[in-house]
Motif scaffolding. Structure first.
Motif, PDB file in Angstrom:
ATOM      1  N   THR A  21      10.590  -1.074  -2.326  1.00 49.02           N
ATOM      2  CA  THR A  21       9.738  -1.464  -1.205  1.00 49.02           C
ATOM      3  C   THR A  21       8.345  -0.840  -1.306  1.00 49.02           C
ATOM      4  O   THR A  21       7.370  -1.418  -0.829  1.00 49.02           O
ATOM      5  N   GLY A  22       8.232   0.319  -1.940  1.00 45.50           N
ATOM      6  CA  GLY A  22       6.926   0.948  -2.121  1.00 45.50           C
ATOM      7  C   GLY A  22       6.034   0.146  -3.053  1.00 45.50           C
ATOM      8  O   GLY A  22       4.839  -0.047  -2.784  1.00 45.50           O
ATOM      9  N   GLY A  23       6.607  -0.324  -4.151  1.00 41.53           N
ATOM     10  CA  GLY A  23       5.841  -1.156  -5.083  1.00 41.53           C
ATOM     11  C   GLY A  23       5.358  -2.436  -4.417  1.00 41.53           C
ATOM     12  O   GLY A  23       4.223  -2.870  -4.620  1.00 41.53           O
ATOM     13  N   GLN A  24       6.220  -3.039  -3.594  1.00 40.75           N
ATOM     14  CA  GLN A  24       5.823  -4.255  -2.881  1.00 40.75           C
ATOM     15  C   GLN A  24       4.711  -3.964  -1.881  1.00 40.75           C
ATOM     16  O   GLN A  24       3.797  -4.774  -1.707  1.00 40.75           O
ATOM     17  N   ALA A  25       4.757  -2.802  -1.246  1.00 37.70           N
ATOM     18  CA  ALA A  25       3.696  -2.435  -0.298  1.00 37.70           C
ATOM     19  C   ALA A  25       2.350  -2.304  -1.015  1.00 37.70           C
ATOM     20  O   ALA A  25       1.305  -2.665  -0.460  1.00 37.70           O
ATOM     21  N   ILE A  26       2.369  -1.800  -2.245  1.00 47.13           N
ATOM     22  CA  ILE A  26       1.128  -1.719  -3.039  1.00 47.13           C
ATOM     23  C   ILE A  26       0.612  -3.126  -3.307  1.00 47.13           C
ATOM     24  O   ILE A  26      -0.585  -3.411  -3.128  1.00 47.13           O
ATOM     25  N   ARG A  27       1.486  -4.029  -3.733  1.00 47.92           N
ATOM     26  CA  ARG A  27       1.087  -5.422  -3.977  1.00 47.92           C
ATOM     27  C   ARG A  27       0.474  -6.052  -2.734  1.00 47.92           C
ATOM     28  O   ARG A  27      -0.504  -6.784  -2.818  1.00 47.92           O
ATOM     29  N   ASP A  28       1.096  -5.773  -1.581  1.00 48.58           N
ATOM     30  CA  ASP A  28       0.612  -6.362  -0.334  1.00 48.58           C
ATOM     31  C   ASP A  28      -0.794  -5.882   0.017  1.00 48.58           C
ATOM     32  O   ASP A  28      -1.590  -6.638   0.564  1.00 48.58           O
ATOM     33  N   LYS A  29      -1.098  -4.623  -0.303  1.00 49.85           N
ATOM     34  CA  LYS A  29      -2.403  -4.052   0.030  1.00 49.85           C
ATOM     35  C   LYS A  29      -3.478  -4.337  -1.021  1.00 49.85           C
ATOM     36  O   LYS A  29      -4.667  -4.258  -0.731  1.00 49.85           O
ATOM     37  N   LEU A  30      -3.049  -4.632  -2.248  1.00 51.75           N
ATOM     38  CA  LEU A  30      -3.989  -4.872  -3.353  1.00 51.75           C
ATOM     39  C   LEU A  30      -3.688  -6.231  -3.982  1.00 51.75           C
ATOM     40  O   LEU A  30      -3.289  -6.322  -5.145  1.00 51.75           O
ATOM     41  N   PRO A  31      -3.910  -7.307  -3.226  1.00 50.02           N
ATOM     42  CA  PRO A  31      -3.512  -8.637  -3.701  1.00 50.02           C
ATOM     43  C   PRO A  31      -4.594  -9.311  -4.560  1.00 50.02           C
ATOM     44  O   PRO A  31      -5.750  -8.894  -4.557  1.00 50.02           O
ATOM     45  N   PRO A  32      -4.178 -10.373  -5.267  1.00 49.63           N
ATOM     46  CA  PRO A  32      -5.172 -11.226  -5.919  1.00 49.63           C
ATOM     47  C   PRO A  32      -6.031 -11.872  -4.833  1.00 49.63           C
ATOM     48  O   PRO A  32      -5.568 -11.997  -3.702  1.00 49.63           O
ATOM     49  N   GLY A 136       0.978   1.975   2.724  1.00 52.62           N
ATOM     50  CA  GLY A 136      -0.014   1.173   3.448  1.00 52.62           C
ATOM     51  C   GLY A 136      -1.069   2.008   4.129  1.00 52.62           C
ATOM     52  O   GLY A 136      -2.269   1.721   4.039  1.00 52.62           O
ATOM     53  N   GLU A 137      -0.631   3.051   4.817  1.00 48.81           N
ATOM     54  CA  GLU A 137      -1.579   3.905   5.533  1.00 48.81           C
ATOM     55  C   GLU A 137      -2.532   4.608   4.566  1.00 48.81           C
ATOM     56  O   GLU A 137      -3.739   4.705   4.826  1.00 48.81           O
ATOM     57  N   CYS A 138      -2.018   5.097   3.450  1.00 50.68           N
ATOM     58  CA  CYS A 138      -2.872   5.784   2.473  1.00 50.68           C
ATOM     59  C   CYS A 138      -3.845   4.821   1.810  1.00 50.68           C
ATOM     60  O   CYS A 138      -5.029   5.137   1.637  1.00 50.68           O
ATOM     61  N   LEU A 139      -3.354   3.645   1.423  1.00 52.10           N
ATOM     62  CA  LEU A 139      -4.256   2.682   0.783  1.00 52.10           C
ATOM     63  C   LEU A 139      -5.327   2.185   1.740  1.00 52.10           C
ATOM     64  O   LEU A 139      -6.461   1.947   1.324  1.00 52.10           O
ATOM     65  N   ASP A 140      -4.996   2.058   3.025  1.00 48.85           N
ATOM     66  CA  ASP A 140      -6.016   1.662   4.002  1.00 48.85           C
ATOM     67  C   ASP A 140      -7.190   2.640   3.994  1.00 48.85           C
ATOM     68  O   ASP A 140      -8.344   2.241   4.184  1.00 48.85           O
TER      69      ASP A 140
END
Length: 163
Positions: A21-32, A136-140
């Motif tokens: 789920t962590g890897g998917q959260a990265i994808r969600d925050k850094l999308p194409p 998500g919070e960190c990437l924001d």
């Protein structure tokens, strides 16, 4: 477009016993189209493996940004920060400090994070917590500076090593 590598650190995930789920959260925050995922792997909580993968990906010249998830806590098996620092040429403490400071507004547990950020060659490396919410919070927090940071590393590379 920035070339993204996602490294999930989870022994149970590497054994196929846990969803990433962590890897998917990265994808969600850094999308194409801004980010193109060019590498992805789930590895066990093993410092040598983590250091090796980060080094390999950064040295390949095919990755602008490596974002890892997992292994940044205080547990005995949480070795990601030490492993990542071994792979880094230089740290970028301001980014890690700001992630902790800003996420502390959401949870007091943020002060327990040992996330690190650094550079190897022309690649920016960011280590994040394992929880999707923490990712998500960190990437924001760092999202607004990522393009500039990556472009600085790319520009420095072109100036130092003309093609």
């Amino acid at each position: 477009m920035y070339r993204l590598a996602i490294l999930t650190i989870s022994s149970s995930g590497a054994r196929g016993e846990r969803e990433d789920t962590g890897g998917q959260a990265i994808r969600d925050k850094l999308p194409p189209p801004d980010y193109e995922e060019v590498r992805y792997e789930v590895v066990a909580d093993d410092a040598d493996t983590i250091t090796g993968r980060i080094s390999e990906w950064a040295d390949s010249g095919e990755v602008d940004l490596i974002v890892s998830t997992g292994g940044t806590g205080m547990g005995r098996r949480d070795v990601t920060p030490e492993a990542a620092v071994r792979a880094m040429d230089r740290e970028v403490p301001g980014m890690a400090e700001t992630m902790r400071a800003q996420t502390l507004k959401f949870t007091p547990m943020a002060m327990l994070s040992r996330s690190v950020v650094g550079i190897r060659g022309q690649t920016l490396i960011i280590t994040l917590p394992g929880s999707p919410r923490g990712v998500g919070e960190c990437l924001d927090v760092v999202l607004p500076v990522l393009p500039h940071a990556i472009e600085l590393l790319q520009r420095e590379s072109v100036q130092e090593h003309p093609r």
